[in-house]
Scaffold this active site. Structure first.
Site, PDB file in Angstrom:
ATOM      1  CG  HIS A  72      -1.852  -0.834   1.319  1.00  0.00           C
ATOM      2  ND1 HIS A  72      -3.556  -0.861   1.627  1.00  0.00           N
ATOM      3  CD2 HIS A  72      -1.870  -2.180   0.455  1.00  0.00           C
ATOM      4  CE1 HIS A  72      -3.989  -2.076   1.259  1.00  0.00           C
ATOM      5  NE2 HIS A  72      -3.386  -2.475   0.492  1.00  0.00           N
ATOM      6  CE1 TYR A 200      -4.511   3.681   9.209  1.00  0.00           C
ATOM      7  CE2 TYR A 200      -5.115   3.129  11.513  1.00  0.00           C
ATOM      8  CZ  TYR A 200      -3.733   3.308  10.923  1.00  0.00           C
ATOM      9  OH  TYR A 200      -3.596   1.774  10.549  1.00  0.00           O
ATOM     10  N   PRO A 292      -2.521  -0.114  19.446  1.00  0.00           N
ATOM     11  CG  PRO A 292      -4.638  -1.496  19.215  1.00  0.00           C
ATOM     12  CD  PRO A 292      -3.922  -0.772  19.952  1.00  0.00           C
ATOM     13  CE  LYS A 296       4.957   2.909  12.942  1.00  0.00           C
ATOM     14  NZ  LYS A 296       4.811   2.345  11.652  1.00  0.00           N
ATOM     15  CE1 TYR A 384      -0.476   3.421   9.591  1.00  0.00           C
ATOM     16  CE2 TYR A 384       0.990   3.044   7.493  1.00  0.00           C
ATOM     17  CZ  TYR A 384      -0.543   2.951   8.757  1.00  0.00           C
ATOM     18  OH  TYR A 384      -1.642   1.633   8.540  1.00  0.00           O
TER      19      TYR A 384
END
Ligand code: DHB
Length: 399
Positions: A72, A200, A292, A296, A384
C-alpha cells in the site's frame, strides 16, 4: 541441554531472532508454551513497515508475502465528513505491506523447521536462573516433564504476560505505563475490499478502521468499551455501528459479509527500562506494548531482534561486547519514538469519554492540519512507514 542462545517465546520476535542467528551460524533453542496450531492461528495486526518487509525478503522469508501480501502506497484519514489521503510513497519514498502477523509466524515456523531449527512447542518456561553469570539457565516443563536449558544468553520474547521481564529484580527495572479507557472491537469478514487503502476514521461515535487481509478477507475495527465482550455484539449491531461511523455523504460504506472472527483488543502503552539484565535480553512485547493505532507492535519486535542479532554476531564473531552492552539504549530510543507515535495517533483518532466539544474540535483541527500541511503529513508518513533502524548506538555527543 545446552545451547548458545535460549529464546523464551516463539512469537515473531523469538522466531525471527532464531532465524537471523541461524544465518550467522549461531545456534539457539526456542521454547514456546503454545502448540504450533495455537501459535499460527492467533490473529494480530497486519501492517509491515517497509524495513520489516525488506528484512523478511532479504533473509529468505518473503516468498508468500510477495505473493499474498499487498503493498500500500497510502492511507486515508476520515473525519468531519471528509476523507483525505496521505501519500506515503510520495512523502517518504517508502510503502507498507499488508500481511497478517500470523502469516509471518507461519512462514518463520516453516523456515526454522526446514533449516533444522530447535523449536519446542508446548514448552512452558517456569523460571530463569543465574542471569548475572556467564552460564544462565531456563527451567521449563513440557508434556508433564521438567527440563533445563543452559546457555550463554537468554532472550525473553515471551510477551507482556511472560516470566522473563518479571525475572529482572524489581530494583533493577523501571516500568512506564498508560492505559486507555477504550478497546478495539476487531472483526474478520468474508467480503471483497470496500477501499483500496486503509481508512482511519474519527466520528462522534468513536474511532473505526477499515483494513484488509486479502482480496477475500477484510479486517475492521471500531472503538469499544475495554471490558466489552464479543457476545455483546451480534452481527447486526456490528454492521449498524460500522455504517454509522463510516458511511460518507456520497453513499460509500463498508461492504458487509460473513463475520468469521470477533475479538476485543486491549489498549495500553508500556515500557520497561532497561531491556537487559545481566545475560537476559528482552525483545518485543515482553519489553514494550503500544496501543494498536498505527500498527507498530510487531515492527518494534522485528527492530529489537535485528539489533540483538547484530550484537550477538559481533560477540560470537569478534568477542566484542559493546553492542550487547548498548542493546537496551539502542532499542529504547526507537521504542519511545514508536510509543509517542502510537499515543499521538490514538489521541487524535479516538473519542474520549467526558471530553468536551472543545477537545473534539481540536482533534478535527489536528486532522485538518495533518492532511493539509505537507510537513505535518510527512511527519505522520515517515513514522507510519517506519523510522530507520539503528543497529548500533545512537549518534550524538555524549554528555
Ligand atoms: C491493522 C491494525 C492496526 O493496528 C492498524 O493501525 C492498521 C491495520 C490490521 O490489523 O490490519
Amino acid at each position: 541441554m545446552h545451547t548458545r542462545v535460549a529464546i523464551v517465546g516463539g512469537g515473531p520476535a523469538g522466531l525471527l531472532l532464531s532465524h537471523l542467528l541461524h544465518r550467522e551460524g549461531i545456534e539457539s533453542v526456542v521454547l514456546e508454551s503454545r502448540s504450533r496450531e495455537e501459535l499460527e492461528s492467533e490473529i494480530r495486526a497486519g501492517v509491515l513497515e517497509q524495513g520489516t518487509a525488506d528484512l523478511l525478503q532479504e533473509t529468505g522469508l518473503g516468498e508468500r508475502m510477495g505473493r499474498d501480501g499487498a503493498v500500500h502506497h497510502g492511507i486515508n484519514l476520515q473525519f468531519g465528513g471528509r476523507r483525505e489521503r496521505i501519500d506515503l510513497r510520495e512523502l517518504t519514498g517508502k510503502s507498507v505491506t499488508l500481511y497478517g502477523q500470523h502469516e509471518v509466524v507461519k512462514d518463520l515456523v516453516a523456515r526454522r523447521l526446514e533449516d533444522g531449527g530447535h523449536l519446542l512447542f508446548g514448552a512452558e518456561a517456569g523460571s530463569l536462573h543465574d542471569l548475572d553469570s556467564e552460564r544462565p539457565r531456563v527451567r521449563f516443563s513440557r508434556g508433564g516433564e521438567e527440563g533445563e536449558l543452559s546457555c550463554d544468553f537468554v532472550v525473553g520474547a515471551d510477551s507482556f504476560r511472560g516470566i522473563s521481564r518479571l525475572s529482572i529484580p524489581q530494583r533493577a527495572r523501571a516500568e512506564y505505563e498508560r492505559k486507555y479507557p477504550f478497546g478495539w472491537f476487531g472483526i474478520l469478514v468474508e467480503a471483497p475490499p470496500a477501499t483500496e487503502e486503509l481508512i482511519y476514521a474519527l466520528h462522534e461515535r468513536g474511532f473505526s478502521l477499515v483494513s484488509t487481509r486479502s482480496p477475500e478477507i477484510q479486517r475492521m475495527y471500531f472503538q469499544c468499551d475495554p471490558n466489552d465482550a464479543a457476545d455483546n455484539w451480534p452481527d447486526d449491531r456490528i454492521w449498524s455501528e460500522l455504517h454509522a461511523r463510516l458511511t460518507t455523504d456520497d453513499g460509500w460504506s463498508v461492504t458487509e459479509g460473513r463475520i468469521i472472527q470477533k475479538n476485543v483488543v486491549g489498549m495500553r502503552s508500556f515500557v520497561v527500562e532497561p531491556m537487559q539484565y545481566g545475560r537476559l535480553f528482552l525483545a518485543g512485547d515482553a519489553a514494550h506494548i503500544v496501543p494498536p493505532t498505527g500498527a507498530k507492535g510487531m515492527n518494534l519486535a522485528v527492530a529489537d531482534v535485528r539489533v540483538l542479532s547484530e550484537a550477538l554476531r559481533e560477540f560470537y564473531g569478534a568477542g566484542r561486547t559493546e553492542s550487547l552492552a548498548r542493546y537496551s539504549e539502542t532499542c529504547l530510543r526507537r521504542v519511545w519514538r514508536a510509543e509517542r507515535f502510537s499515543w499521538w495517533m490514538t489521541s487524535m483518532l479516538h473519542r474520549f469519554d467526558g471530553a468536551d466539544a472543545f477537545g473534539h474540535r481540536l482533534q478535527l483541527a489536528e486532522l485538518d492540519y495533518v492532511t493539509s500541511s505537507r510537513s505535518a503529513a510527512a511527519s505522520l508518513a515517515e513514522n507510519y512507514v517506519g523510522l530507520p533502524v539503528e543497529v548500533s548506538p545512537a549518534a550524538g555527543t555524549p554528555v
